[in-house]
Design an enzyme around this catalytic site. Sequence first.
Site, PDB file in Angstrom:
ATOM      1  N   ALA A 187      33.251  40.712  35.415  1.00  0.00           N
ATOM      2  CA  ALA A 187      32.443  41.919  35.182  1.00  0.00           C
ATOM      3  C   ALA A 187      31.022  41.719  35.695  1.00  0.00           C
ATOM      4  O   ALA A 187      30.544  40.584  35.814  1.00  0.00           O
ATOM      5  CB  ALA A 187      32.410  42.239  33.689  1.00  0.00           C
ATOM      6  N   ASP A 188      30.347  42.831  36.018  1.00  0.00           N
ATOM      7  CA  ASP A 188      28.906  42.761  36.253  1.00  0.00           C
ATOM      8  C   ASP A 188      28.224  43.521  35.118  1.00  0.00           C
ATOM      9  O   ASP A 188      28.885  44.037  34.218  1.00  0.00           O
ATOM     10  CB  ASP A 188      28.531  43.280  37.646  1.00  0.00           C
ATOM     11  CG  ASP A 188      28.913  44.740  37.863  1.00  0.00           C
ATOM     12  OD1 ASP A 188      29.033  45.497  36.874  1.00  0.00           O
ATOM     13  OD2 ASP A 188      29.091  45.133  39.023  1.00  0.00           O
ATOM     14  N   SER A 189      26.883  43.562  35.184  1.00  0.00           N
ATOM     15  CA  SER A 189      26.153  44.135  34.042  1.00  0.00           C
ATOM     16  C   SER A 189      26.519  45.612  33.832  1.00  0.00           C
ATOM     17  O   SER A 189      26.571  46.077  32.694  1.00  0.00           O
ATOM     18  CB  SER A 189      24.643  43.982  34.265  1.00  0.00           C
ATOM     19  OG  SER A 189      24.281  44.612  35.476  1.00  0.00           O
ATOM     20  N   ASP A 197      29.436  46.958  34.449  1.00  0.00           N
ATOM     21  CA  ASP A 197      30.760  47.006  33.822  1.00  0.00           C
ATOM     22  C   ASP A 197      30.635  46.846  32.305  1.00  0.00           C
ATOM     23  O   ASP A 197      31.374  47.469  31.539  1.00  0.00           O
ATOM     24  CB  ASP A 197      31.659  45.894  34.366  1.00  0.00           C
ATOM     25  CG  ASP A 197      31.967  46.081  35.845  1.00  0.00           C
ATOM     26  OD1 ASP A 197      32.060  47.239  36.280  1.00  0.00           O
ATOM     27  OD2 ASP A 197      32.112  45.064  36.552  1.00  0.00           O
TER      28      ASP A 197
END
Lengths: 418, 78
Positions: B35-37, B39
Amino acid sequence: MRRVVVTGLGLVTPLGADVETVWANLLAGKSGAGPITRFDASDQKCQIACEVKPADHPYGFDPGKRVDHKIQRQVDPFIVYGIDAAGQALEDAGLTEMDDDLKLRTGCSIGSGIGGLPGIESESIVLHEKGPGRVSPHFVHGRLINLISGQVSIKYGLMGPNHAVVTACSTGAHSIGDAARMIKDGDADIMLAGGAESTINPLGVAGFAQARALNCSFNDRPTEASRPYDKDRDGFVMGEGAGVVVLEEYEHAKARGAKIYAEVVGYGLSGDAYHVTAPHPEGKGAELAMRMALRKAGLAPGDIDYVNAHGTSTMADTIELAAVKRVLGDDLSGASMSSTKSAIGHLLGGAGAVEAIFCILAIRDQIVPPTLNLHNPDEGTEGVDLVPLVAKQREVRAVLNNSFGFGGTNASLVMKKV
Amino acid sequence: MSDTADRVKKIVVEHLGVEADKVTEDASFIDDLGADSLDIVELVMAFEEEFGVEIPDDAAEKISTVSDAIKYINENKG
């Protein structure tokens, strides 16, 4: 002078999700039109469209093939179509494994006419019903037009020019023309170029219907609705999908032994300076674009064997034809001219790129695709081979591809056999 | 407890497109699940919808693993 050739093709259309399937269906005279299934269109004036078919259809599109599950959830369909078509084109060109140096010399120019309208519509409803705190954090970058080029560059590590044209229905043609110039100018050796669109949503269909652009009188006979040059034509049928080509500097393509489909030799651009939706009644802008493309190509009217018309199945068809006649001659100097929008509908920002690919395949296979539903040609079409109903085997050395868009923006491409 | 965990894991699988067996309770959204921020912002919104809880930004910033999410939801749901 640096020359630009086409070495890879990718298509997602209502007639299939790979180049050979689409081309076979197109030559067989199939139509991609049908009742709108994407949403309940019973309250719309226009209830038909050329939709990209679901994965379980014989020639449907499987988004999972080339686009990550997470990205599919975050972005509008036009971006999914564009990423897939770009992947197909790279695979076709044998360029999925590039070294770092080549990645620096490879760019993207994949645009869209409208962008993520379905997502703008649905998130507006979320904002209205649930408030700003429920708007998706992926809303903006999942709808932006340049995000096909963005996503493709990230996926494949392409660090060359990253560009996205927005010129309504001329987008696909301008994307290819602009990208070819970038290669000619030495900005890149390889460019992924094309366009995509997906606006078969309530707001998109209602908007085009209200602008009196869509066919609303064939809801009970969808496959007969797109009928360019026919007396009973009554507006375009909306399509969706994407077309992307790999453009490559000729010596570079030759050195790596790439398959070369065609050369992009001419590109013409103009503005109508007339009206936001209607073309100039004398087709002056269209004529200027075609003349410029031919001049750049260094070709005479008699060198063009096939014209893929903009031909949307609106009143504008005869304006375009009159302009083509002025450029090529009353009999088009023997060229055949057809509108493949009769089969796949109008892909808007994707149209110019998808149709450029049809032109390239016409050169490859020496056959021109038909204009479907052309039973009663309109006045002014006499003496012109509009390839009615059935594909036609013939010599195809060079092609002219026209695209015109709202705002009075015109683009013509000339491509020829190498 | 297990009901919350199952529903949290289902949301994570759906949103991040990861295999269900990778979504262990000590899995980190960013380090283990890709995930990224943004997400995580989306996941937090999905948890709020699913469980009818409010997760303020300062609390959301501290949710970095699956068990952090389960714990916060169990402690705050109505």
